[in-house]
Design a protein around this motif. Structure first.
Motif, PDB file in Angstrom:
ATOM      1  N   THR A 113      -5.221  10.042  -3.150  1.00 14.61           N
ATOM      2  CA  THR A 113      -5.126   9.215  -2.345  1.00 14.61           C
ATOM      3  C   THR A 113      -5.059   9.685  -0.772  1.00 14.61           C
ATOM      4  O   THR A 113      -4.371  10.725  -0.571  1.00 14.61           O
ATOM      5  N   GLU A 150      -6.504   1.414  -2.839  1.00 17.82           N
ATOM      6  CA  GLU A 150      -5.579   0.399  -3.201  1.00 17.82           C
ATOM      7  C   GLU A 150      -6.044  -0.369  -4.369  1.00 17.82           C
ATOM      8  O   GLU A 150      -7.284  -0.048  -4.795  1.00 17.82           O
ATOM      9  N   ASN A 169      -6.093  -4.039  -6.045  1.00 18.75           N
ATOM     10  CA  ASN A 169      -5.744  -5.494  -5.741  1.00 18.75           C
ATOM     11  C   ASN A 169      -5.326  -6.155  -7.059  1.00 18.75           C
ATOM     12  O   ASN A 169      -6.323  -6.357  -7.952  1.00 18.75           O
ATOM     13  N   ALA A 197       2.296   1.582  -3.598  1.00 15.66           N
ATOM     14  CA  ALA A 197       1.386   2.057  -4.361  1.00 15.66           C
ATOM     15  C   ALA A 197       0.878   3.666  -4.313  1.00 15.66           C
ATOM     16  O   ALA A 197       0.621   4.206  -5.309  1.00 15.66           O
ATOM     17  N   LYS A 198       0.687   3.830  -3.163  1.00 18.98           N
ATOM     18  CA  LYS A 198       0.601   5.493  -2.794  1.00 18.98           C
ATOM     19  C   LYS A 198       1.499   6.124  -3.367  1.00 18.98           C
ATOM     20  O   LYS A 198       1.165   7.388  -3.955  1.00 18.98           O
ATOM     21  N   LYS A 245       0.832  -1.391   0.006  1.00 18.46           N
ATOM     22  CA  LYS A 245      -0.017   0.024  -0.070  1.00 18.46           C
ATOM     23  C   LYS A 245       0.767   1.168  -0.122  1.00 18.46           C
ATOM     24  O   LYS A 245       0.430   2.192  -0.654  1.00 18.46           O
ATOM     25  N   ASP A 263       0.887  -3.012   5.670  1.00 16.96           N
ATOM     26  CA  ASP A 263       1.233  -2.688   4.482  1.00 16.96           C
ATOM     27  C   ASP A 263       0.811  -3.616   3.254  1.00 16.96           C
ATOM     28  O   ASP A 263       0.490  -3.231   2.357  1.00 16.96           O
TER      29      ASP A 263
END
Length: 323
Positions: A126, A281, A283, A115-116, A112, A157
């Motif tokens: 975000t 997020e 997936n 990705a952020k 996470k 995370d």
């Protein structure tokens, strides 16, 4: 709607039916959900006419599978090596085409924090967040979480299915939330809580399916809600709804930021105060059980489970054929 790969569509030059090795189970905290996904996918592929065999990496090493007997690997491994890119890299080394994203995209989506960082580079909204180390002194952790004000969200995370996620309403809640999250890993994320409508967008490559709005009984769509959603708790938004169009656009941008492919689910929230959409997020290996969100979105698009699984396996094989 037109699928990105079907037995009569763009990849019709492939055989009508082929042998699929379904990978499910493993040793992550999401093992039970993974096995349920794998069994559902196996049944759907067989219903379509393919020959599907389920393998559990907790019981057999990938190198020991007789890959010469299979055309493609269908990944249903949630969490751990099946979702952080390690299994994907291993299959590439063996020379096996597989469903879903490539190793780097999987690794980025699984973390996470990573990705952020990618979302921020692309200018995608975000919620503000900070990484935490579960072993740090409690006063330091309290200070870090308090920077967002309360309530805030604390989560591991690199876990899926909302495992270890907690909503903290006040400073006194932080130690218990940290303790719950660190049961899964020591690297945690504290995130500003955004109250609003929880949305999820499933993508087939960059083709968005109908947006689903989630109405959980609790403030967060947690593990229990995800695995056993109640009737009426999930509904599809009308395609003409401006929020639906904006959510689909943002989901595609999120997937591009991480470089994902195949079936992907993007979770967002529409701020109840401003209406602004926030990315939560991505997936890269979404659930495929009878109650999972991605197959549900496909059904709303007129794509049943057997068609969906055929399309995903076919796309993976076609990518290898044309590589």
């Amino acid at each position: 709607m037109t699928m990105f790969a079907t037995s009569t569509g763009p990849h019709a030059e492939l055989p009508a039916f082929f042998d699929v090795a379904v990978l499910a189970g493993g040793v992550s905290a999401e093992r039970a959900v993974s096995l349920a996904s794998g069994r559902a996918v196996q049944a759907a592929l067989c219903q379509f006419g393919h020959f599907a065999t389920l393998f559990d990496p907790a019981e057999i090493d990938l190198e020991d599978i007789a890959w010469r007997n299979f055309d493609v690997g269908f990944i249903c491994l949630h969490g751990g090596a099946g979702e952080n890119g390690r299994v994907q890299l291993q299959l590439e080394e063996i020379g096996v085409p597989y469903t879903g994203s490539q190793p780097l995209a999987c690794r980025l989506a699984m973390s996470k924090i990573a990705a952020k960082e990618r979302f921020a580079r692309r200018g995608l909204a975000t919620p503000e967040s900070i990484s935490l180390r579960a072993g740090d002194p409690t006063p330091q952790l309290l200070q870090q979480v308090a920077r967002f004000g309360f309530p805030a969200v604390i989560k591991p995370d690199s876990q899926g299915s909302s495992l270890g996620v907690g909503l903290v309403a006040a400073p006194d809640d932080v130690p218990d939330a940290i303790a719950n999250a660190k049961r899964f890993e020591s690297v945690l994320l504290a995130e500003r809580y955004v109250p609003g409508r929880e949305l999820t967008v499933t993508l087939l490559d960059e083709q968005p399916l109908p947006v689903l709005q989630i109405e959980p009984e609790r403030a967060l769509f947690d593990y229990e809600n995800k695995c056993t959603p109640q009737p009426g708790s999930i509904r599809a938004l009308d395609e003409s709804d401006p929020v639906s169009v904006a959510a689909q656009t943002l989901a595609v941008e999120a997937a591009r930021a991480l470089g994902t492919r195949g079936l992907v689910r993007v979770d967002l929230i529409a701020d109840e105060a401003t209406g602004e959409l926030w990315l939560l997020e991505v997936n890269a290996v979404p659930g495929m059980t009878a109650r999972s969100l991605a197959p549900l979105a496909a059904r709303h698009a007129g794509i049943d489970m057997s068609m969906l699984c055929d399309a995903l396996a076919r796309a993976a094989l076609a990518t290898e054929v044309h590589a």
